[in-house]
Design a protein around this motif. Structure first.
Motif, PDB file in Angstrom:
ATOM      1  N   PRO A 193      -9.908  -3.163 -14.757  1.00 23.16           N
ATOM      2  CA  PRO A 193      -9.568  -4.460 -13.751  1.00 23.16           C
ATOM      3  C   PRO A 193      -8.766  -3.481 -12.648  1.00 23.16           C
ATOM      4  CG  PRO A 193      -7.809  -4.182 -15.763  1.00 23.16           C
ATOM      5  CD  PRO A 193      -9.044  -3.262 -16.284  1.00 23.16           C
ATOM      6  N   ARG A 194      -9.061  -4.109 -11.385  1.00 20.95           N
ATOM      7  CA  ARG A 194      -8.477  -3.524 -10.281  1.00 20.95           C
ATOM      8  C   ARG A 194      -6.874  -3.662 -10.161  1.00 20.95           C
ATOM      9  NH1 ARG A 194     -11.038  -3.821  -4.260  1.00 20.95           N
ATOM     10  NH2 ARG A 194      -9.489  -2.754  -2.954  1.00 20.95           N
ATOM     11  N   ARG A 195      -6.214  -2.755 -10.057  1.00 17.56           N
ATOM     12  CA  ARG A 195      -4.696  -3.080  -9.923  1.00 17.56           C
ATOM     13  C   ARG A 195      -4.358  -3.067  -8.212  1.00 17.56           C
ATOM     14  NH1 ARG A 195      -3.155  -1.976 -15.229  1.00 17.56           N
ATOM     15  NH2 ARG A 195      -1.183  -3.094 -15.069  1.00 17.56           N
ATOM     16  N   PRO A 196      -3.515  -3.800  -7.686  1.00 18.33           N
ATOM     17  CA  PRO A 196      -3.064  -3.952  -6.325  1.00 18.33           C
ATOM     18  C   PRO A 196      -2.444  -2.501  -6.084  1.00 18.33           C
ATOM     19  CG  PRO A 196      -1.766  -5.516  -7.611  1.00 18.33           C
ATOM     20  CD  PRO A 196      -2.850  -4.953  -8.588  1.00 18.33           C
ATOM     21  N   ASP A 197      -2.172  -2.303  -4.994  1.00 25.74           N
ATOM     22  CA  ASP A 197      -1.375  -1.103  -4.412  1.00 25.74           C
ATOM     23  C   ASP A 197      -0.089  -1.352  -5.065  1.00 25.74           C
ATOM     24  OD1 ASP A 197       0.303   0.513  -2.775  1.00 25.74           O
ATOM     25  OD2 ASP A 197      -1.429   0.761  -1.476  1.00 25.74           O
ATOM     26  N   PRO A 198       0.589  -0.125  -5.664  1.00 27.07           N
ATOM     27  CA  PRO A 198       1.932  -0.348  -6.314  1.00 27.07           C
ATOM     28  C   PRO A 198       2.863  -0.222  -5.078  1.00 27.07           C
ATOM     29  CG  PRO A 198       0.761   1.319  -7.288  1.00 27.07           C
ATOM     30  CD  PRO A 198      -0.102   0.970  -6.129  1.00 27.07           C
ATOM     31  N   GLU A 199       2.614   0.182  -3.901  1.00 27.00           N
ATOM     32  CA  GLU A 199       3.731   0.067  -2.892  1.00 27.00           C
ATOM     33  C   GLU A 199       3.711  -1.303  -2.382  1.00 27.00           C
ATOM     34  OE1 GLU A 199       3.326   2.780   0.061  1.00 27.00           O
ATOM     35  OE2 GLU A 199       3.607   4.684  -1.251  1.00 27.00           O
ATOM     36  N   LEU A 200       2.792  -2.220  -2.339  1.00 27.82           N
ATOM     37  CA  LEU A 200       2.489  -3.534  -1.745  1.00 27.82           C
ATOM     38  C   LEU A 200       3.155  -4.294  -3.091  1.00 27.82           C
ATOM     39  CD1 LEU A 200      -0.740  -3.593  -0.246  1.00 27.82           C
ATOM     40  CD2 LEU A 200       1.475  -3.441   0.979  1.00 27.82           C
ATOM     41  N   VAL A 201       2.892  -3.841  -4.205  1.00 23.66           N
ATOM     42  CA  VAL A 201       3.459  -4.696  -5.241  1.00 23.66           C
ATOM     43  C   VAL A 201       5.079  -4.675  -5.056  1.00 23.66           C
ATOM     44  CG1 VAL A 201       4.045  -4.826  -7.829  1.00 23.66           C
ATOM     45  CG2 VAL A 201       1.657  -4.744  -6.972  1.00 23.66           C
ATOM     46  N   ALA A 202       5.535  -3.656  -4.932  1.00 22.39           N
ATOM     47  CA  ALA A 202       7.231  -3.491  -4.996  1.00 22.39           C
ATOM     48  C   ALA A 202       7.691  -4.271  -3.584  1.00 22.39           C
ATOM     49  CB  ALA A 202       7.536  -2.005  -4.753  1.00 22.39           C
ATOM     50  N   GLN A 203       6.782  -4.184  -2.527  1.00 25.15           N
ATOM     51  CA  GLN A 203       7.258  -4.736  -1.377  1.00 25.15           C
ATOM     52  C   GLN A 203       7.292  -6.447  -1.650  1.00 25.15           C
ATOM     53  OE1 GLN A 203       4.946  -3.877   2.141  1.00 25.15           O
ATOM     54  NE2 GLN A 203       5.538  -5.748   3.101  1.00 25.15           N
ATOM     55  N   ALA A 204       6.284  -6.669  -2.403  1.00 26.40           N
ATOM     56  CA  ALA A 204       6.114  -8.360  -2.664  1.00 26.40           C
ATOM     57  C   ALA A 204       7.373  -8.749  -3.617  1.00 26.40           C
ATOM     58  CB  ALA A 204       4.988  -8.526  -3.382  1.00 26.40           C
ATOM     59  N   ALA A 205       7.934  -7.913  -4.661  1.00 33.29           N
ATOM     60  CA  ALA A 205       8.805  -8.160  -5.667  1.00 33.29           C
ATOM     61  C   ALA A 205      10.037  -8.238  -4.583  1.00 33.29           C
ATOM     62  CB  ALA A 205       8.717  -7.133  -6.616  1.00 33.29           C
ATOM     63  N   LEU A 206      10.393  -7.302  -3.724  1.00 36.14           N
ATOM     64  CA  LEU A 206      11.578  -7.529  -2.974  1.00 36.14           C
ATOM     65  C   LEU A 206      11.487  -8.582  -2.147  1.00 36.14           C
ATOM     66  CD1 LEU A 206      12.060  -3.736  -1.972  1.00 36.14           C
ATOM     67  CD2 LEU A 206      13.337  -5.043  -3.572  1.00 36.14           C
ATOM     68  N   LEU A 207      10.624  -9.081  -1.696  1.00 43.73           N
ATOM     69  CA  LEU A 207      10.221 -10.286  -0.918  1.00 43.73           C
ATOM     70  C   LEU A 207      10.712 -11.635  -1.862  1.00 43.73           C
ATOM     71  CD1 LEU A 207       9.634 -11.343   2.208  1.00 43.73           C
ATOM     72  CD2 LEU A 207       7.277 -11.614   1.183  1.00 43.73           C
ATOM     73  N   LEU A 208      10.236 -11.454  -3.075  1.00 44.66           N
ATOM     74  CA  LEU A 208      10.239 -12.927  -4.001  1.00 44.66           C
ATOM     75  C   LEU A 208      11.874 -12.711  -4.277  1.00 44.66           C
ATOM     76  CD1 LEU A 208       7.184 -12.531  -6.025  1.00 44.66           C
ATOM     77  CD2 LEU A 208       7.965 -14.751  -4.331  1.00 44.66           C
ATOM     78  N   ALA A 209      12.327 -11.539  -4.678  1.00 42.28           N
ATOM     79  CA  ALA A 209      13.711 -11.628  -4.948  1.00 42.28           C
ATOM     80  C   ALA A 209      14.474 -12.113  -4.040  1.00 42.28           C
ATOM     81  CB  ALA A 209      13.908 -10.008  -5.403  1.00 42.28           C
ATOM     82  N   GLU A 210      14.484 -12.027  -2.794  1.00 41.80           N
ATOM     83  CA  GLU A 210      15.336 -12.434  -1.680  1.00 41.80           C
ATOM     84  C   GLU A 210      14.934 -13.807  -1.270  1.00 41.80           C
ATOM     85  OE1 GLU A 210      14.309  -9.450   1.423  1.00 41.80           O
ATOM     86  OE2 GLU A 210      15.520  -7.735   0.352  1.00 41.80           O
ATOM     87  N   ALA A 211      13.919 -14.479  -1.891  1.00 43.99           N
ATOM     88  CA  ALA A 211      13.508 -15.865  -1.565  1.00 43.99           C
ATOM     89  C   ALA A 211      14.705 -16.733  -1.977  1.00 43.99           C
ATOM     90  CB  ALA A 211      12.271 -15.889  -2.079  1.00 43.99           C
ATOM     91  N   ASP A 212      15.080 -17.734  -0.991  1.00 44.08           N
ATOM     92  CA  ASP A 212      15.799 -18.933  -1.533  1.00 44.08           C
ATOM     93  C   ASP A 212      15.168 -20.121  -2.220  1.00 44.08           C
ATOM     94  OD1 ASP A 212      18.194 -17.768  -0.546  1.00 44.08           O
ATOM     95  OD2 ASP A 212      17.525 -18.614   1.593  1.00 44.08           O
ATOM     96  N   HIS A 213      13.646 -20.499  -1.714  1.00 43.30           N
ATOM     97  CA  HIS A 213      13.006 -21.243  -2.105  1.00 43.30           C
ATOM     98  C   HIS A 213      11.558 -20.879  -2.168  1.00 43.30           C
ATOM     99  CE1 HIS A 213      16.004 -24.237  -1.566  1.00 43.30           C
ATOM    100  NE2 HIS A 213      15.966 -23.856  -0.387  1.00 43.30           N
ATOM    101  N   PRO A 214      11.184 -20.017  -3.399  1.00 48.87           N
ATOM    102  CA  PRO A 214       9.938 -19.357  -3.591  1.00 48.87           C
ATOM    103  C   PRO A 214       9.114 -20.417  -4.231  1.00 48.87           C
ATOM    104  CG  PRO A 214      11.513 -18.767  -5.412  1.00 48.87           C
ATOM    105  CD  PRO A 214      12.206 -19.571  -4.460  1.00 48.87           C
ATOM    106  N   LEU A 215       7.708 -20.467  -3.940  1.00 51.24           N
ATOM    107  CA  LEU A 215       6.596 -21.488  -4.356  1.00 51.24           C
ATOM    108  C   LEU A 215       5.628 -20.511  -4.813  1.00 51.24           C
ATOM    109  CD1 LEU A 215       5.409 -24.199  -4.234  1.00 51.24           C
ATOM    110  CD2 LEU A 215       4.551 -23.585  -2.062  1.00 51.24           C
TER     111      LEU A 215
END
Length: 538
Positions: A193-215
């Protein structure tokens, strides 16, 4: 890289194909016999203890049934058809599988090897049959040398099971199936299985962690990741919406499952309220994201990322491993959030109230919901009650709700349900049809009886092509042409095949009939007679 097994004794090409299918894990083939297929059919007869051959009554059913089998099982479904008209007849099913990203392997015959492309007007001749299937397949190949057959089957399965799953086609002339070959079989190798770029995964995680209203938006490509996405949703306490194809990825009974995207605006307030959107396994067509939304898009097909909305964080990778990596990263940078169920219940109530106000089909869907077991698998046709099912019917499990995706195919659902039941014989399987679409495929009741495939087929009978008739009534001055139908007695018709059948005229009757016919555990038809619906439910 695949590894070849030890050399095998000489056998005919048709046997080499069957042996490689067994090696690939194929347990069922849906087909119609024909003169160009006799060698491979004889090989299937000799291997009947390993592969079940299900004879259908029209080639369209081979692809639809294989598609239903593939979507429910998560493994490729396989068909065997004659060339020419057989391939053309199967085209609508193959196109539907392509639209829904479903791995259907179509094996077809060909005319005599030396006559291909010569214009000799042989039976079933098409000038270049590969040109017919290339637009609706991920991989298409013609093999004329029996020594190449195991490798061709392996290549088809490798294409279907790596990256985005879509149909594959292999065509073989009769001489190739009938000539001897000592070609070794090839051991399948599961794709990494293709794994996404780990740096982009970390960036996405921080963005979600900071979200007030994630969807969270889930599509048909997310079913294999359902268990991870449910954990991720719980950690984020994210509101969730799905596409039609993604129903069941998140349990539709969960308060967080606000609704399903379709051609309506009832989810617009939920979407507008979001600040960060995580989309998984979906094209994101028609979601209506704006400039204020910060989008994370996870999809195995890089061509789909940014097709409709440019993401801030593009994650190209398999949904399951990508979601698992993202969940791990989230847990490292954030704690689980406080429960928001009360907030979601209020949003869900507003959406459901709007659905109920859209027309009487909402009450029909409520009756279906009450009559269906929670583990039921549904195949839902292009019919107005079906549209309301897309929007309003909760689905609890992944791989349990089958649609024709953007192809909008009419008449597919009954056949799809048969394939689904073959894949999951322990679960109840129900198709929902209009009277028009049902008669596209009702000949396959014979297949259900002959092959003992106990499915229940609900036919909502308004004696017309209801959606297009309503269009003529509302937008063309009531000038009806081609949309009113004269139907047979559907109960007697179903009983003539040997099916159980009943007719109901109200929702209480429907609720009871669905339960009773599922309990019959044999092919059954429930006809619900209704007046033409006053709205399409959108």
């Amino acid at each position: 890289m695949t590894t070849q097994s030890d050399a095998v004794s000489t056998r005919l090409g048709g046997s080499a194909v069957v042996e490689q299918l067994v090696r690939e894990g194929v347990e069922v083939v849906f087909g119609i016999p024909g003169v160009q297929l006799m060698h491979i059919l004889d090989s299937l007869h000799h291997g009947a203890d390993k592969i079940r051959y299900i004879t259908v009554r029209h080639e369209q059913a081979t692809a639809f049934m294989a598609d239903g089998y593939a979507r429910v099982s998560g493994r490729p479904g396989t068909t065997l058809i004659v060339p020419g008209p057989g391939v053309y007849n199967a085209g609508s099913g193959l196109a539907t599988a392509y639209a829904a990203s479903s791995p259907v392997f179509q094996i077809s015959g060909q005319i005599n090897r030396d006559a291909i492309g010569q214009g000799h007007s042989l039976p079933h001749e098409v000038h270049d049959q590969l040109d017919v299937v290339r637009p609706i397949t991920k991989h298409a190949e013609r093999i004329t040398d029996a020594d190449q057959l195991p490798g061709a089957v392996r290549r088809a399965f490798a294409a279907m099971t790596s990256g985005r799953p879509r149909p594959a086609h292999l065509e073989i002339p009769p001489e190739t199936m009938g000539e001897p070959t000592g070609a070794p079989l090839i051991d399948p190798v599961a794709p990494e299985p293709r794994r996404p770029d780990p740096e982009l995964v970390a960036q996405a995680a921080l963005l979600l962690a900071e979200a007030d209203h994630p969807l969270l938006v889930v599509g048909g490509g997310a079913h294999g990741a359902a268990h991870v996405l449910r954990e991720l949703q719980h950690h984020l306490q994210a509101a969730t919406i799905s596409t039609r194809e993604g129903k069941g990825v998140i349990d539709g009974r969960d308060p967080a499952a606000i609704g399903t995207l379709f051609v309506h605006q009832r989810l617009a307030p939920v979407i507008a309220d979001a600040d960060v959107v995580l989309a998984v396994g979906t094209r994101l067509q028609g979601v209506g994201l704006g400039d204020r939304h910060r989008l994370i898009h996870l999809d195995v097909d890089p061509a789909e990322i940014g097709r409709f909305t440019s993401p801030e964080v593009p994650l190209v990778g398999d949904a399951e491993v990508g979601a698992a990596d993202l969940l791990d990263a989230l847990r490292q940078c954030s704690d689980p959030r406080a429960d928001r169920s009360a907030e979601w219940r209020e949003a869900r109530q507003q959406v459901d109230t709007a659905h109920r106000a859209a027309g009487p089909q909402a009450a029909i869907v409520e009756a279906l919901r009450d009559g269906l077991p929670v583990d039921a698998i549904l195949a839902v046709d292009a019919t107005m009650v079906g549209y309301m099912c897309h929007m309003y019917l909760p689905i609890a499990r992944p791989r349990s709700y089958l649609t024709s995706s953007y192809m909008g195919t009419l008449g597919f659902a009954m056949n799809m349900a048969l394939g689904a039941k073959v894949a999951a014989p322990e679960r109840p399987v129900v198709s929902i049809n209009g009277d028009g679409g049902f008669l596209f495929a009702s000949n396959e009741l014979a297949t259900a009886i002959q092959c003992d495939i106990p499915t229940v087929h609900i036919v909502v009978n308004d004696n017309g092509y209801g959606n297009t008739r309503l269009d003529q009534e509302l937008n063309y001055g009531g000038r009806l042409l081609g949309t009113e139908l004269h139907n047979p007695d559907l109960v007697k018709y179903a009983e003539s095949f040997g099916c159980a059948a009943t007719r109901v005229v109200d929702n209480d009757g429907l609720r009871s009939a669905v339960r009773e016919m599922i309990a019959e555990d044999r092919p059954a038809v429930v006809e619900l007679v209704i007046d033409p619906l006053p709205t399409n439910g959108f």
